[in-house]
Design an enzyme around this catalytic site. Structure first.
Site, mmCIF file in Angstrom:
data_model
loop_
_atom_site.group_PDB
_atom_site.id
_atom_site.type_symbol
_atom_site.label_atom_id
_atom_site.label_comp_id
_atom_site.label_asym_id
_atom_site.label_seq_id
_atom_site.Cartn_x
_atom_site.Cartn_y
_atom_site.Cartn_z
ATOM 1 N N LYS A 132 1.530 -14.504 -1.363
ATOM 2 C CA LYS A 132 1.669 -13.130 -0.870
ATOM 3 C C LYS A 132 2.265 -13.081 0.544
ATOM 4 O O LYS A 132 3.190 -12.325 0.808
ATOM 5 C CB LYS A 132 0.305 -12.419 -0.863
ATOM 6 N N THR A 133 1.714 -13.915 1.402
ATOM 7 C CA THR A 133 2.209 -13.897 2.778
ATOM 8 C C THR A 133 3.661 -14.385 2.807
ATOM 9 O O THR A 133 4.501 -13.853 3.533
ATOM 10 C CB THR A 133 1.307 -14.772 3.674
ATOM 11 N N ASP A 157 0.108 -7.161 5.447
ATOM 12 C CA ASP A 157 -0.550 -8.292 4.801
ATOM 13 C C ASP A 157 -2.057 -8.028 4.770
ATOM 14 O O ASP A 157 -2.559 -7.205 5.529
ATOM 15 C CB ASP A 157 -0.265 -9.584 5.597
ATOM 16 N N GLU A 158 -2.789 -8.710 3.910
ATOM 17 C CA GLU A 158 -4.249 -8.575 3.803
ATOM 18 C C GLU A 158 -4.649 -7.105 3.689
ATOM 19 O O GLU A 158 -5.572 -6.638 4.349
ATOM 20 C CB GLU A 158 -4.938 -9.216 5.024
ATOM 21 N N GLN A 196 -10.561 -10.972 -2.093
ATOM 22 C CA GLN A 196 -10.718 -11.530 -0.752
ATOM 23 C C GLN A 196 -11.088 -10.472 0.276
ATOM 24 O O GLN A 196 -10.887 -10.667 1.475
ATOM 25 C CB GLN A 196 -9.440 -12.252 -0.320
ATOM 26 N N ARG A 252 -9.218 -22.151 0.321
ATOM 27 C CA ARG A 252 -8.459 -22.656 1.483
ATOM 28 C C ARG A 252 -8.024 -24.094 1.234
ATOM 29 O O ARG A 252 -7.174 -24.622 1.935
ATOM 30 C CB ARG A 252 -9.293 -22.623 2.783
#
Ligand code: ATP
Ligand code: MG
Length: 747
Positions: free
Chosen positions: A38-39, A230-231, A261, A615
């Protein structure tokens, strides 16, 4: 345009990613799981808009979750887009930043429209709480019924929900709410008088600005033709409204996020924003990325097997082309010291094992995650003793240290003379004989005459109840600040800051107290000003102070240094490491749930577990301790809790997990012999589980510290978790030790 470069851009993306990146204008939502790119897609979208779409960099606004992520994105872009580095300069071209930094920037430009000056201060939580304490005292609020902290929390909640003080007053139910409403109203008034804003204001005032001055909003909607976030799952209501206002004209919002998330609901983040997005922009295109590029299959499957236990989630499943890799390792420890030791052993094992083979491992490949900051202490001690380099993200932030805040308060006051919170902090530090009674009189004089506190200092001659001696001291301080307020426009930023710090006398004072570490911290402030001044042509003290106010733990983390990283699960969002440890997987700690919590709290903890596990790129270790000491903060001192393993461990699909046999490592036994506090299951609990420890702590008693050896107690300060001893050690001299962390043995 370099066509080749452009092809290269899309070539490194998969089909779904490419579609999102190259999609035509309009509202776009990319919703997908961890590590699906995504990022990356968001960054490439910006490059694509510029390279392919002919969009100018200054027509683009990108919002990241941390300042660090913003900086990385800028660096990434200047590599992706040829001959364009300058276009990504935050000042001239593309705007990339967090919501707070973007809002602060807008507010700096238009503060006058809202009745503030451009030099407004940004109050951090300590400043905010200080102000609330002052108001609480002024209004005679019974603090046994309502703590300033609780009031602060309620006010912030109300502000986040866009509820003004008067709306809050109207809605208030019981007498507590009425008190809070009065504090809230006065708090806002004081902020205004001080020409200051708190973190919540930074997000709220832009909305007010846009509402009152539609021409200003029009300016921004024209400028920002494309907005990327983002996020997105962790935006709160205010942030969402801010986005929606800016996107009102062209409607080119590109939002990426993952509902699994969302880990900031406790701070007001609303997943509802994702649903609202689809409602506010009914023609929005939704993309889903399903391939994970980060983790091995075992890690991915294990993470998935837990997150599916959540009821509130959009169904989705990621796949990977990567190998299965090693199973997720479950490490069982006897207590927290043992846990730290096992982690240490694993790190050394990984390093020596790998470095003999084809690939190599370094310390920077490891991250140790935990649910609460307090857990870091034992891990930190263990790594330090073993000589393993580590960095801790979090803890007491650099800019929150007392000496740093003192120095910055001088700068803040000189930059913003209305800032009474900063003034109060330093008017008598270093000591210059200005007492509390005098300050109270000055405050009263300021109020009656409608002056800023600093102006009142200048007019001290008109206050007959302040005697000549005090008057001169007050005037001297006033002249001092006044001088530096005007020197600000004559000297370069660095010269000014150097001169000011020197003139405060703080460094000399600290040196005389032999507080060299604090002196070093002040030097670090000057170094950071130097760095800032070198970075920006138009560097100003206001600009510097703003950056400092908005800096977070993660921003100061240097991933290039070769060290193991220790941080909370929350801080790890968006990051990736070859090897991840998640420690403290125990019921009551992770999930960290309290009585009265509901299902949704548990689901948030589970999402946090999902964030943590995803992660990891190559190896994931999960650890828990059968017992863990807890300091109760009362006379009881330390107690030892027996823990059940976290329910998340049971929820893991066992096909992807391997339980590692527990053995008691050598070093563990050594500490036990020397400290007396490291004990295993089978041994008796140490005696000091009850009051006897506190009774034993007396001046003159001998103690033994695992690191410093034998010493004698010279002084006892504080209580409970703040119980602090001054101890003269035979070998290392006098030190202050917090009993909670000291691992002391009383002889
Ligand atoms: P998170 O949900 O944790 O924020 P994300 O969805 O933002 O993750 P990224 O951080 O963008 O994912 O990507 C995860 C990793 O996968 C990164 O190392 C990234 O470089 C890599 N990656 C993403 N897409 C591709 C691709 N198409 N080809 C190769 N590597 C990729
Ligand atoms: Mg990401």
């Amino acid at each position: 345009m370099s066509g080749k470069k452009y092809d290269y851009l899309l070539e490194t993306l998969n089909a779904a990613q490419r579609q999102a990146v190259a999609s035509s204008a309009g509202p776009i939502l990319v919703l997908s799981g961890a590590g699906s790119g995504k990022t990356r897609v968001l960054t490439y979208r910006i490059a694509y808009l510029i390279e392919r779409g002919g969009i100018r960099a200054d027509n683009i606004l990108a919002v990241t979750f941390t300042n660090k992520a913003a900086q990385e994105m800028q660096e990434r872009l200047s590599r992706l887009v040829p001959y364009g580095a300058s276009r990504f300069n935050y000042h001239d071209g593309l705007w990339v930043g967090t919501f707070h930094s973007i809002c602060a920037r807008i507010l700096r430009l238009h503060a006058d429209r809202l009745g503030f000056s451009r030099q407004f201060s940004i109050y951090d939580s300590e400043d905010q709480l200080g102000l609330i304490r002052q108001i609480v005292a002024e209004l005679n609020v019974p603090t046994d019924k309502l703590s300033p902290g609780a009031i602060h929390h309620r006010i912030s909640r109300a502000k986040n929900g866009l509820q003004t003080a008067s709306q809050f007053a109207e809605a208030s139910g019981d007498f507590r709410d009425e008190i809070i409403a009065r504090v809230y109203a006065l708090y806002q008034q004081r902020l205004r008088e001080n020409n200051a804003m708190d973190f919540d204001d930074l997000l709220i005032y832009p909305l007010e600005l846009f509402r009152q001055h539609t021409e200003i909003l029009a300016n921004y909607t024209q400028r920002f033709r494309h907005i990327l976030v983002d996020e997105f799952q962790d935006t709160n209501r205010t942030q969402y409204l801010f986005l929606r206002a800016l996107a009102a004209r062209d409607r080119n919002v590109f939002a990426v996020g993952d509902d699994d998330q969302s880990i900031y609901r406790w701070r007001g983040a609303e997943v509802r924003n994702i649903l609202d997005f689809e409602q506010d922009f009914p023609d929005c295109k939704v993309f889903r990325l399903e391939q994970n590029y980060r983790s091995t299959r075992n890690i991915l499957e294990a993470a998935h097997s837990v997150i599916v236990k959540n009821h509130q989630r959009l169904p989705k499943k990621l796949w990977t082309e990567r190998e299965a890799g090693e199973p997720v390792a479950l490490l069982e420890a006897e207590n927290e010291f043992h846990e730290a030791q096992i982690i240490l052993d694993k790190i050394t094992e990984e390093i020596s094992h790998h470095n003999g083979g084809t690939s190599s491992r370094s310390f920077r490949d490891f991250a140790i995650l935990y649910r609460t900051n307090a857990q870091s202490r034992v891990i930190e001690d263990t790594l330090r003793r073993a000589g393993i380099p580590y960095v801790i993200v979090g803890g007491l932030r650099f800019y929150e240290r007392k000496e740093v805040k003192d120095v910055l308060a001088y700068m803040r006051l000189a930059a913003n003379p209305a800032d009474a919170v900063s003034l109060r902090r330093i008017i008598n530090y270093p000591l210059r004989g200005i007492g509390e009674t005098t300050i109270k009189k000055l405050e009263e004089f300021a109020r009656v005459n409608n002056l800023t506190l600093l102006k009142a200092l200048g007019g001290v001659g008109e206050i007959p109840t302040i005697k000549a001696g005090s008057r001169d001291k007050v005037l001297a301080f006033y002249n001092f600040i006044d001088r530096y307020a005007s020197l600000k426009n004559q000297l370069s930023l660095l010269e000014w800051a150097n001169a000011l710090v020197d003139a405060t006398g703080i460094v000399r004072l600290l040196k005389s107290e032999n507080a060299l570490e604090r002196v070093e911290n002040i030097n670090e402030v000057l170094r950071s000003i130097h760095e800032y001044a070198g970075q920006f042509r138009d560097a100003t003290i206001e600009g510097y102070l703003e950056r400092v106010s908005l800096i977070t733990d993660i921003d100061r983390w240097d991933e290039k240094s070769n060290a193991v990283t220790l941080m909370t699960l929350h801080s790890a969002k968006g990051l990736e490491f070859p090897i991840i440890f998640i420690s403290g997987l125990e019921e009551g700690l992770f999930p960290l749930i309290r009585t009265g919590d509901v299902d949704s709290d548990l689901e948030e903890e589970r999402r946090l577990f999902y964030v943590g596990t995803t992660r990891a790129k190559e190896k994931l270790f999960l650890s828990y301790a059968a017992t863990r000491s807890r300091f109760t903060g009362n006379a009881k001192g330390l107690t030892y809790n027996n823990n059940l393993p976290s329910r998340f461990l049971a929820e893991l699909d066992q096909r992807f997990v391997q339980r590692e046999s527990v053995r008691r490592p050598r070093a563990f036994e050594t500490h036990e012999a020397e400290g007396g506090k490291y004990f295993g299951h089978e041994q008796a609990m140490p005696d000091y589980e009850n009051e006897s420890q506190e009774n034993e702590i007396q001046i003159g008693k001998m103690v033994k510290h695992p690191q410093f050896g034998l010493g004698e107690i010279l002084a006892v300060d504080g209580k409970g978790e703040n119980l602090k001893l001054t101890i003269a050690f035979e070998k290392v001299g006098t030190k202050k030790i917090l009993v909670q962390y000291g691992n002391l043995q009383i002889l």
